[in-house]
Design an enzyme around this catalytic site. Structure first.
Site, PDB file in Angstrom:
ATOM      1  N   GLY A   1      -4.577  -4.267  -3.766  1.00 38.58           N
ATOM      2  CA  GLY A   1      -5.554  -3.245  -4.109  1.00 38.58           C
ATOM      3  C   GLY A   1      -4.777  -1.995  -4.464  1.00 38.58           C
ATOM      4  O   GLY A   1      -4.104  -1.420  -3.615  1.00 38.58           O
ATOM      5  N   HIS A   2      -4.783  -1.637  -5.723  1.00 41.89           N
ATOM      6  CA  HIS A   2      -4.021  -0.476  -6.183  1.00 41.89           C
ATOM      7  C   HIS A   2      -4.999   0.627  -6.580  1.00 41.89           C
ATOM      8  O   HIS A   2      -5.782   0.453  -7.518  1.00 41.89           O
ATOM      9  CB  HIS A   2      -3.130  -0.856  -7.370  1.00 41.89           C
ATOM     10  CG  HIS A   2      -2.078  -1.864  -7.014  1.00 41.89           C
ATOM     11  ND1 HIS A   2      -1.146  -2.313  -7.899  1.00 41.89           N
ATOM     12  CD2 HIS A   2      -1.800  -2.496  -5.846  1.00 41.89           C
ATOM     13  CE1 HIS A   2      -0.348  -3.181  -7.302  1.00 41.89           C
ATOM     14  NE2 HIS A   2      -0.734  -3.319  -6.050  1.00 41.89           N
TER      15      HIS A   2
ATOM     16  N   ASP B   1       0.804  -1.228   0.000  1.00 41.74           N
ATOM     17  CA  ASP B   1       0.000   0.000   0.000  1.00 41.74           C
ATOM     18  C   ASP B   1       0.835   1.276   0.000  1.00 41.74           C
ATOM     19  O   ASP B   1       0.417   2.315   0.522  1.00 41.74           O
ATOM     20  CB  ASP B   1      -0.968   0.031   1.204  1.00 41.74           C
ATOM     21  CG  ASP B   1      -1.924  -1.132   1.178  1.00 41.74           C
ATOM     22  OD1 ASP B   1      -2.292  -1.574   0.069  1.00 41.74           O
ATOM     23  OD2 ASP B   1      -2.308  -1.606   2.267  1.00 41.74           O
TER      24      ASP B   1
ATOM     25  N   LYS C   1       1.933   2.175  -5.095  1.00 43.11           N
ATOM     26  CA  LYS C   1       2.530   1.653  -6.339  1.00 43.11           C
ATOM     27  C   LYS C   1       1.639   1.931  -7.545  1.00 43.11           C
ATOM     28  O   LYS C   1       2.112   2.312  -8.608  1.00 43.11           O
ATOM     29  CB  LYS C   1       2.757   0.126  -6.211  1.00 43.11           C
ATOM     30  CG  LYS C   1       3.683  -0.253  -5.081  1.00 43.11           C
ATOM     31  CD  LYS C   1       3.734  -1.760  -4.873  1.00 43.11           C
ATOM     32  CE  LYS C   1       2.463  -2.362  -4.342  1.00 43.11           C
ATOM     33  NZ  LYS C   1       2.119  -2.037  -2.948  1.00 43.11           N
TER      34      LYS C   1
ATOM     35  N   GLN D   1       1.971  -5.975  -3.211  1.00 38.47           N
ATOM     36  CA  GLN D   1       2.472  -6.163  -1.845  1.00 38.47           C
ATOM     37  C   GLN D   1       3.760  -5.352  -1.641  1.00 38.47           C
ATOM     38  O   GLN D   1       3.950  -4.358  -2.310  1.00 38.47           O
ATOM     39  CB  GLN D   1       2.689  -7.653  -1.515  1.00 38.47           C
ATOM     40  CG  GLN D   1       1.411  -8.476  -1.435  1.00 38.47           C
ATOM     41  CD  GLN D   1       0.750  -8.779  -2.762  1.00 38.47           C
ATOM     42  OE1 GLN D   1       1.382  -9.298  -3.658  1.00 38.47           O
ATOM     43  NE2 GLN D   1      -0.514  -8.466  -2.898  1.00 38.47           N
TER      44      GLN D   1
HETATM   45  P1  GDP Z   1      -0.705   0.362  -3.583  1.00 36.83           P
HETATM   46  O1  GDP Z   1      -1.343  -0.909  -3.143  1.00 36.83           O
HETATM   47  O2  GDP Z   1       0.764   0.390  -3.300  1.00 36.83           O
HETATM   48  O3  GDP Z   1      -1.003   0.715  -5.012  1.00 36.83           O
HETATM   49  O4  GDP Z   1      -1.337   1.520  -2.667  1.00 36.83           O
HETATM   50  P2  GDP Z   1      -2.898   1.692  -2.307  1.00 36.83           P
HETATM   51  O5  GDP Z   1      -3.595   2.190  -3.502  1.00 36.83           O
HETATM   52  O6  GDP Z   1      -3.423   0.477  -1.660  1.00 36.83           O
HETATM   53  O7  GDP Z   1      -2.812   2.784  -1.171  1.00 36.83           O
HETATM   54  C1  GDP Z   1      -2.282   4.058  -1.400  1.00 36.83           C
HETATM   55  C2  GDP Z   1      -3.359   5.106  -1.112  1.00 36.83           C
HETATM   56  O8  GDP Z   1      -2.775   6.375  -1.022  1.00 36.83           O
HETATM   57  C3  GDP Z   1      -4.399   5.230  -2.197  1.00 36.83           C
HETATM   58  O9  GDP Z   1      -5.606   5.652  -1.613  1.00 36.83           O
HETATM   59  C4  GDP Z   1      -3.831   6.334  -3.110  1.00 36.83           C
HETATM   60  O10 GDP Z   1      -4.833   7.025  -3.828  1.00 36.83           O
HETATM   61  C5  GDP Z   1      -3.232   7.231  -2.082  1.00 36.83           C
HETATM   62  N1  GDP Z   1      -2.041   7.985  -2.489  1.00 36.83           N
HETATM   63  C6  GDP Z   1      -1.001   7.587  -3.265  1.00 36.83           C
HETATM   64  N2  GDP Z   1      -0.039   8.532  -3.283  1.00 36.83           N
HETATM   65  C7  GDP Z   1      -0.479   9.538  -2.482  1.00 36.83           C
HETATM   66  C8  GDP Z   1       0.079  10.780  -2.056  1.00 36.83           C
HETATM   67  O11 GDP Z   1       1.193  11.147  -2.409  1.00 36.83           O
HETATM   68  N3  GDP Z   1      -0.661  11.534  -1.189  1.00 36.83           N
HETATM   69  C9  GDP Z   1      -1.896  11.141  -0.754  1.00 36.83           C
HETATM   70  N4  GDP Z   1      -2.549  11.930   0.076  1.00 36.83           N
HETATM   71  N5  GDP Z   1      -2.454   9.994  -1.144  1.00 36.83           N
HETATM   72  C10 GDP Z   1      -1.745   9.191  -1.980  1.00 36.83           C
HETATM   73  P1  IMO Z   2      -0.900  -4.117  -2.297  1.00 39.97           P
HETATM   74  O1  IMO Z   2      -0.471  -4.650  -3.636  1.00 39.97           O
HETATM   75  C1  IMO Z   2      -1.068  -4.534   2.032  1.00 39.97           C
HETATM   76  C2  IMO Z   2      -0.999  -8.624   3.631  1.00 39.97           C
HETATM   77  C3  IMO Z   2      -2.274  -9.057   4.322  1.00 39.97           C
HETATM   78  C4  IMO Z   2      -1.697  -9.992   5.370  1.00 39.97           C
HETATM   79  C5  IMO Z   2      -0.558 -10.671   4.611  1.00 39.97           C
HETATM   80  C6  IMO Z   2      -0.901 -12.033   4.043  1.00 39.97           C
HETATM   81  O2  IMO Z   2      -2.198  -3.409  -2.329  1.00 39.97           O
HETATM   82  O3  IMO Z   2       0.203  -3.371  -1.648  1.00 39.97           O
HETATM   83  P2  IMO Z   2      -2.407 -12.799   1.982  1.00 39.97           P
HETATM   84  O4  IMO Z   2      -3.870 -12.604   1.728  1.00 39.97           O
HETATM   85  O5  IMO Z   2      -1.518 -12.206   0.955  1.00 39.97           O
HETATM   86  O6  IMO Z   2      -2.053 -14.220   2.299  1.00 39.97           O
HETATM   87  O7  IMO Z   2      -2.144 -11.975   3.367  1.00 39.97           O
HETATM   88  O8  IMO Z   2      -0.209  -9.798   3.555  1.00 39.97           O
HETATM   89  N1  IMO Z   2      -1.185  -8.114   2.256  1.00 39.97           N
HETATM   90  C7  IMO Z   2      -1.172  -6.818   1.933  1.00 39.97           C
HETATM   91  N2  IMO Z   2      -1.059  -5.724   2.696  1.00 39.97           N
HETATM   92  N3  IMO Z   2      -1.154  -4.416   0.700  1.00 39.97           N
HETATM   93  C8  IMO Z   2      -1.233  -5.512  -0.089  1.00 39.97           C
HETATM   94  O9  IMO Z   2      -1.199  -5.445  -1.431  1.00 39.97           O
HETATM   95  C9  IMO Z   2      -1.280  -6.783   0.526  1.00 39.97           C
HETATM   96  N4  IMO Z   2      -1.385  -8.047   0.060  1.00 39.97           N
HETATM   97  C10 IMO Z   2      -1.306  -8.844   1.123  1.00 39.97           C
HETATM   98  O10 IMO Z   2      -2.939  -7.969   4.901  1.00 39.97           O
HETATM   99  O11 IMO Z   2      -1.127  -9.258   6.414  1.00 39.97           O
HETATM  100 MG    MG Z   3      -2.852  -1.531  -1.880  1.00 35.14          MG
END
Ligand code: GDP
Ligand code: IMO
Ligand code: MG
Length: 431
Positions: free
Chosen positions: A40-41, A13, A16, A223
């Site tokens: 979840g991106h 999270d 990416k 991840q």
């Molecule tokens: P990922 O799994 O690595 O793609 O990250 P996620 O999408 O799960 O979580 C990142 C969250 O932060 C999302 O809600 C993005 O929209 C948000 N986000 C990403 N970059 C920034 C930033 O620079 N500032 C803020 N405020 N939000 C951001």
């Molecule tokens: P993105 O791509 C954050 C975490 C789960 C749990 C552990 C194992 O959005 O960054 P699993 O279901 O993979 O066997 O769970 O890994 N986990 C993540 N945490 N972002 C993710 O993906 C994750 N994918 C798995 O919360 O702790």
């Molecule tokens: Mg994510």
């Protein structure tokens, strides 16, 4: 031409999806190489706000080829839903290719994941319950079904019959679950195969034709480095290889071809699920400020809706992640979230009794006991979300980011100051 891996440097999270969406237009191919719909991106751009689980974040540019490569585990129902939901919003998936070698998440994997977690009680991992671990386990045990199998009626029946008998026996005897019907599973997965027939193919050819043409390629991680099965905080990890080696393995691209590894780090740290987190901040005003509840980018899991745990930037873990993955370029995201802090802490070492640890220890018990050694830096108390040039950032923010890169041991590439596509400060060319 560059072949660049964009990997998470922490526990996932890190943003990416946002970074890959931004960089995609400079590339011609985006490859998702590992994990499954545990990811979840979130991508926010002119076309809307999208939560992607399997489809690469390059999908918004119709000129780009997007590949779900061999190392991904695919829940076909989820993939079909994701394709349909993008198409309904006018996003074409006609240039999406899915590896016929990618393993398939079956209903018994999802059941197994959830039942195993229940059985673990207090020792649970906190998985996403999407069947990821059991699907990778079956792949390694050599009893998995692959996407290509869904396209062949007889092969599918043969593979399913062989594996379902044992799965039913185990699930029934251990967990008392009603057996899954071979007939129903066969028809359901054959139907998935029909729906995915235009997407599933030998992506080795697709990828290597592009490499021959010398086009810029992005490898999109899911991840993060600290969730890696080998290098993460085992057993509180996922079951795949989210790092740079996994990028090569999952995409079928030799390590000698990679030009750069970008590590994406939040300006602080979050974690979802259980497991050690030395710099975690428990209920306090600082934790509330980091969580940003009520904002679109609040620290709530994209996939499961769970509240993310939050903490200060952990440079011990970050440096370790950089070393394991050869991270040469740092992206710092969510700098704007720190805009209102008076003082900001960075963990620069771990103390155990009188010993200063340079690296994270392997044992969970030890990691839970280490005492973070903090360095404090002044905050900037100025909004940064409108800034687009590094030297326009408040001096304190520049110093904070520079210190993080120094501790990680890699050059700065990008600073992100908001979720929108243009809320990016490009510091050094990365692609
Ligand atoms: P990922 O799994 O690595 O793609 O990250 P996620 O999408 O799960 O979580 C990142 C969250 O932060 C999302 O809600 C993005 O929209 C948000 N986000 C990403 N970059 C920034 C930033 O620079 N500032 C803020 N405020 N939000 C951001
Ligand atoms: P993105 O791509 C954050 C975490 C789960 C749990 C552990 C194992 O959005 O960054 P699993 O279901 O993979 O066997 O769970 O890994 N986990 C993540 N945490 N972002 C993710 O993906 C994750 N994918 C798995 O919360 O702790
Ligand atoms: Mg994510």
């Amino acid at each position: 031409m560059p072949i660049v891996a964009v990997i998470g440097g922490q526990w996932g999270d890190e943003g990416k999806g946002h970074i890959v969406d931004y960089l995609a237009s400079r590339s011609q191919m985006v490859i998702r190489y590992g994990g499954g719909n545990n990811a979840g991106h979130t991508v926010t751009n002119e076309q809307g706000v999208f939560k992607l689980h399997l489809i690469p974040s390059g999908i918004f540019d119709p000129t780009i080829i997007n590949v779900i490569a061999h190392g991904v585990v695919i829940d076909p129902g989820v993939l079909i839903e994701e394709i349909q939901s993008l198409e309904a919003k006018g996003i074409s998936t006609s240039r999406l290719f899915v590896s016929d070698r990618a393993h398939v998440i079956m209903p018994y994997h999802v059941m197994q994941d959830q039942l195993q977690e229940q059985a673990r009680g207090d020792g649970k991992i906190g998985t996403t319950g999407r069947g990821i671990g059991p699907a990778y386990a079956d792949k390694v045990e050599r009893v998995g079904l692959r996407a290509g199998d869904l396209l062949h009626e007889e092969l599918l029946l043969e593979r399913l019959r062989a594996v379902l008998e044992e799965k039913n026996r185990v699930l029934n005897r251990i967990y008392g679950v009603k057996p899954i019907s071979l007939h129903d599973a066969y028809l359901r997965f054959l139907n998935y195969g029909h729906q995915l027939t235009n997407y599933v193919t030998d992506v080795h050819a697709v990828i290597h034709r592009a490499l021959e043409k010398d086009v810029p390629v992005l490898l999109e991680g899911a991840q993060g480095a600290l969730l890696d099965i080998d290098h993460g905080t085992y057993p509180y990890v996922t079951s795949s290889l989210p790092g740079a080696a996994g990028a090569c393995q999952g995409a079928g691209i030799g390590p000698t071809r990679l030009s750069s590894v970008i590590g994406v780090f939040k300006a602080y740290v979050t974690r979802v699920g259980e497991g050690p987190f030395p710099t975690e901040i428990h209920d306090s005003p600082d934790a509330d400020m980091l969580r940003q509840i009520g904002k679109p980018w609040a620290e709530v899991g994209t996939t499961t809706g769970r509240l993310r745990r939050v903490g200060w930037f952990d440079a011990v873990m970050a440096r370790y992640a950089a070393e394991v993955n050869g991270i040469d370029t740092v992206v710092i995201t969510k700098l704007d979230v720190l805009d209102e802090f008076q003082r900001i802490k960075i963990c620069v070492g771990y103390k155990r009794h009188d010993e200063l640890l340079e690296y994270p220890p392997m044992s969970t018990a030890l990691l839970n006991k280490v005492e973070p050694v903090y360095e404090e830096m002044p905050g900037w108390n100025t909004p940064t979300s409108e800034v687009r040039e590094f030297h326009h950032l408040p001096e304190e923010a520049q110093s904070y980011v520079a210190r993080l890169c120094q501790l990680v041991g890699a050059r700065l590439g990008i600073v992100s100051v908001g979720p929108e596509r243009d809320q990016i400060i490009m510091v050094n060319d990365v692609l």
